[in-house]
Scaffold this active site. Structure first.
Site, short mmCIF file in Angstrom:
data_model
loop_
_atom_site.label_atom_id
_atom_site.label_comp_id
_atom_site.label_asym_id
_atom_site.label_seq_id
_atom_site.Cartn_x
_atom_site.Cartn_y
_atom_site.Cartn_z
N ASP A 42 -16.34 96.74 131.24
CA ASP A 42 -15.00 96.71 131.79
C ASP A 42 -13.93 97.21 130.76
O ASP A 42 -14.30 97.15 129.28
CB ASP A 42 -14.07 96.21 133.03
CG ASP A 42 -15.56 95.65 133.93
OD1 ASP A 42 -15.57 96.72 134.55
OD2 ASP A 42 -15.52 94.61 134.84
N ARG A 43 -13.68 97.74 130.63
CA ARG A 43 -11.85 98.08 129.81
C ARG A 43 -12.53 99.16 129.09
O ARG A 43 -11.39 100.35 129.04
CB ARG A 43 -11.14 97.19 129.44
CG ARG A 43 -10.02 96.54 130.41
CD ARG A 43 -9.77 94.88 129.51
NE ARG A 43 -8.79 94.37 130.46
CZ ARG A 43 -7.81 94.27 130.50
NH1 ARG A 43 -7.01 95.52 130.47
NH2 ARG A 43 -6.88 93.59 131.17
N HIS A 84 -16.41 94.14 125.98
CA HIS A 84 -15.88 95.07 126.78
C HIS A 84 -15.53 96.75 126.64
O HIS A 84 -14.57 97.86 126.36
CB HIS A 84 -14.66 95.05 126.24
CG HIS A 84 -14.22 93.83 127.60
ND1 HIS A 84 -14.56 93.52 128.53
CD2 HIS A 84 -13.18 92.66 127.32
CE1 HIS A 84 -14.01 92.46 128.91
NE2 HIS A 84 -13.35 90.86 128.27
N ASP A 109 -19.21 89.35 128.89
CA ASP A 109 -18.16 90.60 129.13
C ASP A 109 -18.67 92.09 128.13
O ASP A 109 -18.11 92.15 127.37
CB ASP A 109 -16.60 89.93 128.37
CG ASP A 109 -16.18 89.26 129.68
OD1 ASP A 109 -16.68 89.08 130.41
OD2 ASP A 109 -14.71 88.81 129.62
N ARG A 141 -4.97 81.84 134.16
CA ARG A 141 -5.31 82.73 134.87
C ARG A 141 -5.32 82.67 136.21
O ARG A 141 -5.64 83.94 136.77
CB ARG A 141 -6.43 82.98 134.42
CG ARG A 141 -7.04 83.03 132.82
CD ARG A 141 -8.24 83.52 132.27
NE ARG A 141 -8.54 83.56 130.70
CZ ARG A 141 -8.63 84.27 129.98
NH1 ARG A 141 -8.51 85.96 130.82
NH2 ARG A 141 -9.12 83.95 128.74
N HIS A 197 -13.71 84.93 125.53
CA HIS A 197 -12.64 84.84 126.74
C HIS A 197 -11.50 85.38 126.23
O HIS A 197 -10.42 85.60 127.19
CB HIS A 197 -13.08 83.97 127.69
CG HIS A 197 -12.62 84.09 129.23
ND1 HIS A 197 -12.42 85.28 129.69
CD2 HIS A 197 -12.04 82.57 129.75
CE1 HIS A 197 -12.00 84.57 131.35
NE2 HIS A 197 -11.42 83.01 131.00
N HIS A 232 -19.50 81.74 128.00
CA HIS A 232 -18.13 82.11 127.73
C HIS A 232 -16.94 81.63 128.04
O HIS A 232 -15.60 82.28 127.00
CB HIS A 232 -18.61 84.02 128.75
CG HIS A 232 -17.23 84.57 128.61
ND1 HIS A 232 -17.24 85.37 128.43
CD2 HIS A 232 -15.93 85.40 129.96
CE1 HIS A 232 -15.81 86.10 128.01
NE2 HIS A 232 -15.11 86.12 129.49
N ASN A 242 -16.91 86.32 132.84
CA ASN A 242 -16.00 86.90 134.26
C ASN A 242 -15.89 88.51 134.33
O ASN A 242 -15.62 87.91 135.73
CB ASN A 242 -14.75 85.97 133.95
CG ASN A 242 -13.91 86.87 133.35
OD1 ASN A 242 -14.41 86.87 131.78
ND2 ASN A 242 -12.66 87.58 133.44
N HIS A 243 -16.40 88.98 133.74
CA HIS A 243 -16.25 90.59 134.37
C HIS A 243 -17.96 90.86 134.24
O HIS A 243 -17.82 92.35 134.58
CB HIS A 243 -15.92 91.39 132.33
CG HIS A 243 -14.08 91.27 133.25
ND1 HIS A 243 -13.86 92.26 133.44
CD2 HIS A 243 -13.83 91.09 131.94
CE1 HIS A 243 -12.15 92.00 133.11
NE2 HIS A 243 -11.87 91.20 132.69
N ASP A 293 -16.86 88.67 123.82
CA ASP A 293 -16.33 90.24 124.12
C ASP A 293 -16.54 90.87 123.81
O ASP A 293 -15.90 91.57 122.29
CB ASP A 293 -14.99 89.83 124.54
CG ASP A 293 -14.63 88.85 125.63
OD1 ASP A 293 -15.24 87.85 125.10
OD2 ASP A 293 -14.58 88.45 126.84
#
Length: 494
Positions: free
Chosen positions: A270-271, A240, A267, A396, A423, A348, A299-300, A238
């Site tokens: 995001d964030r 991010h 990923d 989750r 992840h 991922h 997943n993002h 990730d």
């Protein structure tokens, strides 16, 4: 043994005698609260759990543990705890907020709205409750509208309707220019341009996305990677939106090239608040080195996550809605997994709810869509390993958790030596589990500017034995993480 505990594991009171269970529970909660404030969320969860074991009828314990689970992205557990808190005390307002937060994190906005409406019914004049209820209702209506227009077959995709030739580049634009194909020189100039917090001209951003769409849509859902002899291969987890940490990876390990291949394992966005810079950089290299630079979907790379965690807001701020929609069309075509030398499967998330899944099953997945809530595609993006054998519901709230026996069976069935996945935040940036057959790699150090973890990447040589490189976060401009996230979501998690 916890500080201040007796040999029997009981906390002592001020007079030295053991506390009664209710008092002990309060002490555990107080210690857990301090750990939470220090951002030691896993340790806080352990102590909240001790409090619950001693006194399971206190709503606050579940509510506090729910918030700690939210911080560790264990949204399923957070939802369960918040529901228990509300069950124990229907007047516990924070329980409804916690459950709404979990539902929003999982993209379940209608359920979140019900919790906000419950708060509003108790506090009809509370401006905060009114605001949250109104904002969540707006999201629900927007999603309903999006679903309605999605069935309009007359609407063209951005890929099919965009006229790149009609977009001119202003003479006073001082950034990188692209004459024809993407080149190594263009990418080098783009890295520096992004580093100075400048926006790539929209024509070139559109061109990168169109070229990426063309390339990615030609690939299977599972891509096979063959490594030339004596060449290292790097796997990153990730990112991010942490662009300056991405540059640090290139400083440590070299920029991508035909002699320095990479796989980035989902990923990308995001964030972090430099997601646009990250994804355009990675897609640029994907196009420049189609046989030596690889990207998998995380997943993002999905609509629900982008709407809540900042990528949608960032693209609209730096470009426009049409650009964001084009990103979505590109994300839908990102491969779901890669198999290196027929021996290492990289995805991922993780493995599956049944033992019957084969590599051919992954190849045949129809991925050009938003991920479903169950099935192979969902589990590739969302599943996590666990230490206990067997399978269990995911912390989750999506997909599953799988044990070492599941990993061993899958590898044996498919002729693999191991799986590599991402992840999950890991303190050291990586984790080796399941007797070496399941490796997690996470490449975003000090995740969200608050987790304090290291980042890591994996280098594979000819023998396919993983070598780990870890690193700390580097400074970045004063733009906070989640700067572009949905404001309601940001407030709920603050």
């Amino acid at each position: 043994m916890a500080e201040g505990s007796s040999s029997a594991g009981q906390l002592e009171g001020q007079q030295g005698g053991p506390l009664d269970p209710a008092a002990q529970a309060e002490e555990w909660k107080a210690k857990a609260n301090e750990l939470f404030k220090a951002k030691h969320y896993d340790e806080a969860i352990e102590l909240y759990s001790k409090a619950i074991e001693l006194n399971s009828g206190v709503a606050v314990y579940y509510g506090n543990r729910s918030m700690a689970y939210l911080k560790t992205e264990s949204y399923g557990y957070a939802h369960t705890d918040a529901s228990k808190a509300v069950e124990l005390d229907p007047s516990y307002i924070k329980g409804y907020y916690r459950r709404a937060s979990a539902n929003m994190a999982l993209g379940r906005f209608k359920q979140a709205l019900k919790d906000f409406e419950a708060v509003r019914s108790v506090r009809p004049r509370d401006p905060d409750a009114l605001s949250k209820c109104s904002e969540c209702g707006k999201i629900v209506r927007q999603q309903a509208f999006a679903r309605a227009i999605a069935v309009d077959t007359s609407k063209k995709s951005v890929v099919d309707s965009l006229d790149l030739d009609s977009i001119s580049v202003e003479e006073d634009y001082k950034g990188p220019r692209m004459d024809g194909e993407i080149t190594a020189g263009f990418m080098a100039a783009a890295l520096d341009w992004f580093k100075s917090q400048k926006v790539l001209h929209k024509k070139y951003a559109y061109k990168i996305l169109l070229e990426a769409h063309k390339l990615l849509s030609s690939l299977p859902s599972l891509c096979d990677i063959k490594l030339p002899k004596l060449q290292k291969f790097t796997v990153c987890g990730d990112i991010h939106g942490q662009y300056y940490d991405l540059l640090h990876i290139f400083d440590l390990n070299g920029v991508p090239s035909t002699d320095n291949p990479y796989l980035f394992n989902g990923d990308f966005v995001d964030r972090g608040s430099f997601s646009v810079e990250c994804i355009l950089t990675l897609l640029g290299y994907r196009i420049l080195y189609p046989n030596h630079f690889f990207m998998a979907r995380g997943n993002h790379e999905t609509e629900n996550m982008n709407q809540m965690y900042g990528f949608e807001g960032e693209v609209k701020s730096k470009y426009n809605l049409r650009m964001y929609e084009l990103f979505g069309e590109v994300f839908n075509w990102l491969p779901l997994a890669h198999c290196i030398q027929e021996k290492i499967l990289v995805m991922h998330g993780g493995l599956f709810s049944t033992d019957t899944v084969t590599l051919d099953d992954i190849r045949q997945v129809d991925r050009n869509k938003q991920p479903p809530d169950t099935g192979i595609m969902c589990e590739l993006l969302w599943s996590d390993p666990q230490m206990l054998p067997g399978r269990s519901p995911s912390k989750r709230g999506v997909a599953i958790q799988f044990g070492p026996d599941v990993t061993s069976t899958f590898c044996e069935r498919n002729g693999l030596s191991m799986i590599i996945r991402s992840h999950e935040v890991k303190a050291s940036g990586y984790e080796v589990a399941h007797s070496g057959k399941c490796i997690t790699v996470f490449s975003a150090p000090n995740y969200c500017d608050q987790m304090g973890n290291k980042g890591a990447f994996i280098t594979l040589g000819e023998d396919l034995q993983p070598v780990f490189t870890t690193y700390e976060a580097v400074p970045h401009p004063k733009v906070k993480a989640m700067q572009y996230a949905n404001p309601l979501f940001s407030r709920l998690f603050s």
